[in-house]
Design an enzyme around this catalytic site. Structure first.
Site, PDB file in Angstrom:
ATOM      1  N   ASP A   1      13.055  -3.862  -5.820  1.00 55.03           N
ATOM      2  CA  ASP A   1      13.383  -4.816  -4.753  1.00 55.03           C
ATOM      3  C   ASP A   1      13.952  -6.058  -5.433  1.00 55.03           C
ATOM      4  O   ASP A   1      13.276  -7.076  -5.571  1.00 55.03           O
ATOM      5  CB  ASP A   1      12.118  -5.134  -3.950  1.00 55.03           C
TER       6      ASP A   1
ATOM      7  N   MET B   1      11.196   5.648  -6.635  1.00 54.94           N
ATOM      8  CA  MET B   1       9.965   5.826  -5.849  1.00 54.94           C
ATOM      9  C   MET B   1       9.859   4.733  -4.811  1.00 54.94           C
ATOM     10  O   MET B   1      10.170   3.571  -5.071  1.00 54.94           O
ATOM     11  CB  MET B   1       8.751   5.801  -6.760  1.00 54.94           C
TER      12      MET B   1
ATOM     13  N   GLY C   1       0.798  -1.222   0.000  1.00 56.85           N
ATOM     14  CA  GLY C   1       0.000   0.000   0.000  1.00 56.85           C
ATOM     15  C   GLY C   1       0.825   1.264   0.000  1.00 56.85           C
ATOM     16  O   GLY C   1       2.032   1.243  -0.240  1.00 56.85           O
TER      17      GLY C   1
ATOM     18  N   GLY D   1       5.258   3.683  -9.116  1.00 59.15           N
ATOM     19  CA  GLY D   1       5.939   2.391  -9.277  1.00 59.15           C
ATOM     20  C   GLY D   1       4.929   1.255  -9.200  1.00 59.15           C
ATOM     21  O   GLY D   1       4.887   0.377 -10.067  1.00 59.15           O
ATOM     22  N   HIS D   2       4.092   1.292  -8.160  1.00 63.01           N
ATOM     23  CA  HIS D   2       3.055   0.265  -8.018  1.00 63.01           C
ATOM     24  C   HIS D   2       2.087   0.299  -9.214  1.00 63.01           C
ATOM     25  O   HIS D   2       1.719  -0.744  -9.758  1.00 63.01           O
ATOM     26  CB  HIS D   2       2.222   0.510  -6.756  1.00 63.01           C
TER      27      HIS D   2
ATOM     28  N   LEU E   1       0.357   3.634  -2.220  1.00 63.10           N
ATOM     29  CA  LEU E   1       0.731   3.389  -3.613  1.00 63.10           C
ATOM     30  C   LEU E   1       1.289   4.628  -4.307  1.00 63.10           C
ATOM     31  O   LEU E   1       0.847   5.747  -4.057  1.00 63.10           O
ATOM     32  CB  LEU E   1      -0.500   2.876  -4.376  1.00 63.10           C
ATOM     33  N   HIS E   2       2.262   4.382  -5.168  1.00 62.62           N
ATOM     34  CA  HIS E   2       2.853   5.438  -5.996  1.00 62.62           C
ATOM     35  C   HIS E   2       2.950   4.923  -7.427  1.00 62.62           C
ATOM     36  O   HIS E   2       2.520   3.795  -7.726  1.00 62.62           O
ATOM     37  CB  HIS E   2       4.218   5.848  -5.441  1.00 62.62           C
TER      38      HIS E   2
ATOM     39  N   GLN F   1      14.242  -9.457  -3.666  1.00 64.97           N
ATOM     40  CA  GLN F   1      12.883  -9.972  -3.491  1.00 64.97           C
ATOM     41  C   GLN F   1      12.362 -10.593  -4.790  1.00 64.97           C
ATOM     42  O   GLN F   1      11.771 -11.681  -4.783  1.00 64.97           O
ATOM     43  CB  GLN F   1      11.972  -8.826  -3.044  1.00 64.97           C
TER      44      GLN F   1
HETATM   45  P1  AMP Z   1       5.884  -2.521  -1.691  1.00 63.93           P
HETATM   46  O1  AMP Z   1       4.535  -1.920  -1.520  1.00 63.93           O
HETATM   47  O2  AMP Z   1       7.000  -1.568  -1.391  1.00 63.93           O
HETATM   48  O3  AMP Z   1       6.017  -3.853  -1.018  1.00 63.93           O
HETATM   49  O4  AMP Z   1       6.044  -2.816  -3.245  1.00 63.93           O
HETATM   50  C1  AMP Z   1       5.096  -3.584  -3.935  1.00 63.93           C
HETATM   51  C2  AMP Z   1       5.631  -3.898  -5.312  1.00 63.93           C
HETATM   52  O5  AMP Z   1       5.896  -2.692  -6.011  1.00 63.93           O
HETATM   53  C3  AMP Z   1       6.943  -4.676  -5.260  1.00 63.93           C
HETATM   54  O6  AMP Z   1       6.961  -5.629  -6.305  1.00 63.93           O
HETATM   55  C4  AMP Z   1       7.960  -3.587  -5.482  1.00 63.93           C
HETATM   56  O7  AMP Z   1       9.176  -4.057  -6.041  1.00 63.93           O
HETATM   57  C5  AMP Z   1       7.230  -2.707  -6.461  1.00 63.93           C
HETATM   58  N1  AMP Z   1       7.797  -1.353  -6.450  1.00 63.93           N
HETATM   59  C6  AMP Z   1       8.050  -0.580  -5.365  1.00 63.93           C
HETATM   60  N2  AMP Z   1       8.629   0.585  -5.728  1.00 63.93           N
HETATM   61  C7  AMP Z   1       8.766   0.536  -7.079  1.00 63.93           C
HETATM   62  C8  AMP Z   1       9.304   1.424  -8.072  1.00 63.93           C
HETATM   63  N3  AMP Z   1       9.821   2.603  -7.741  1.00 63.93           N
HETATM   64  N4  AMP Z   1       9.266   1.033  -9.352  1.00 63.93           N
HETATM   65  C9  AMP Z   1       8.750  -0.162  -9.710  1.00 63.93           C
HETATM   66  N5  AMP Z   1       8.215  -1.047  -8.835  1.00 63.93           N
HETATM   67  C10 AMP Z   1       8.223  -0.702  -7.541  1.00 63.93           C
END
Ligand code: AMP
Length: 279
Positions: free
Chosen positions: A151, A185, A32, A37-38, A34-35, A154
């Site tokens: 990540d 992001m 969550g 990237g998500h 969210l930006h 991951q």
């Molecule tokens: P998180 O909410 O941080 O667990 O991220 C959820 C998903 O979004 C994971 O697969 C992250 O790798 C991906 N994610 C997070 N930040 C970015 C970003 N800046 N660009 C692309 N994917 C992202």
């Protein structure tokens, strides 16, 4: 309308209905806040499948005792509005008890890929990630699941568990979405004070400096790491690690003689940021 589902039973019913209709499903697991990237993962999900679902779950199992679980930023209403704007059909937002009911005792560990890098710095982190993602892939049985290269360790852990446990999804890794000035992001960027936000640019600058040297023919990891250390030191970022690894196995490389990545983690005050890029 983007529906919010709270229970695994609701997800199972919804997925069964989609399968009956012959529709393919893409899944984007998130924590969550969210930006872009998500959202880039969700848009790609919709290009690759008929329906895209997202999960929003701040997974307690992947946080250490002294980490930021309690203060991790949350905005479910805003998140669901963003999912809706992108065209996500439904969001799974369970409570921790829904995914870890009393008596829960089965954990997934990806033996080698979980070691070192963020796994070294955050003991138990990838066990938590691997377990929750395995549960989500088993529950949704998506044709495609999308994760960010942001990540990177991951992503490799998830590709491996999907293969080893025959979960049957196509795992898609998507490029890191950055702010115009280069900062990757991250929901955790919200923690940064304005002065820290400025200093945080050193992470992407360090990757650029290393990649520049590589492009000019340097293949000694130590030389590339020196350039990265200098950028981080200049910005007074406390290094957690700077590593150059085989892009597939994540084993450290002294000489860059195959596809490789530089991975960086560092602290600005209490905030831990990560970034990585290909070499
Ligand atoms: P998180 O909410 O941080 O667990 O991220 C959820 C998903 O979004 C994971 O697969 C992250 O790798 C991906 N994610 C997070 N930040 C970015 C970003 N800046 N660009 C692309 N994917 C992202």
């Amino acid at each position: 309308m983007t529906d919010i589902l709270r229970t695994t039973a609701e997800v199972r019913a919804r997925v069964a209905e989609l399968k009956r209709q012959g529709k393919t499903l893409a899944l984007v697991p998130t924590m969550g806040y969210l930006h872009e990237g998500h959202l880039s993962l969700m848009r790609e999900g919709l290009r690759r499948a008929d329906v895209c679902a997202a999960s929003i779950f701040v997974n307690p199992a992947q946080f250490g005792p002294n980490e930021d679980l309690a203060r991790y930023p949350r905005d479910e209403k805003g998140d669901v509005a963003k999912c809706e704007a992108v065209g996500v059909s439904f969001v799974f937002a369970p409570t921790p008890e829904e995914l870890y009911p009393p008596g829960f005792q089965t954990w997934v560990e990806v033996e080698k890929l979980q070691l070192g890098l963020c796994g070294g710095a955050r003991p138990g982190h990838f066990r938590g990630v691997a377990t929750v993602v395995t549960k989500l892939l088993a529950l949704f049985r998506p044709e495609v699941a999308l994760f960010g290269e942001k990540d990177y360790q991951q992503l490799r852990v998830i590709q491996q568990l999907n293969r080893d446990l025959e979960l049957g999804a196509e795992i898609v890794g998507m490029p890191t979405v950055r702010e115009p000035d280069g900062l990757a992001m991250s929901s955790r960027n919200a923690y940064l004070a304005p002065e820290e936000r400025q200093r945080a640019l050193a992470l992407s600058r360090a990757l650029k400096a290393a990649s520049h040297l590589r492009q000019n023919g340097e293949h000694q990891s130590s030389k590339l790491k020196l350039a990265a250390h200098a950028e981080l030191a200049n910005a007074e970022i406390r290094e957690d690690y700077v590593e150059i690894v085989d892009a597939e196995t994540l084993e450290p490389l002294e000489v860059i003689d195959r596809p490789a990545r530089m991975l960086i983690a560092g602290f600005l005050g209490k905030t831990r940021l990560i970034d990585n890029g290909p070499l």
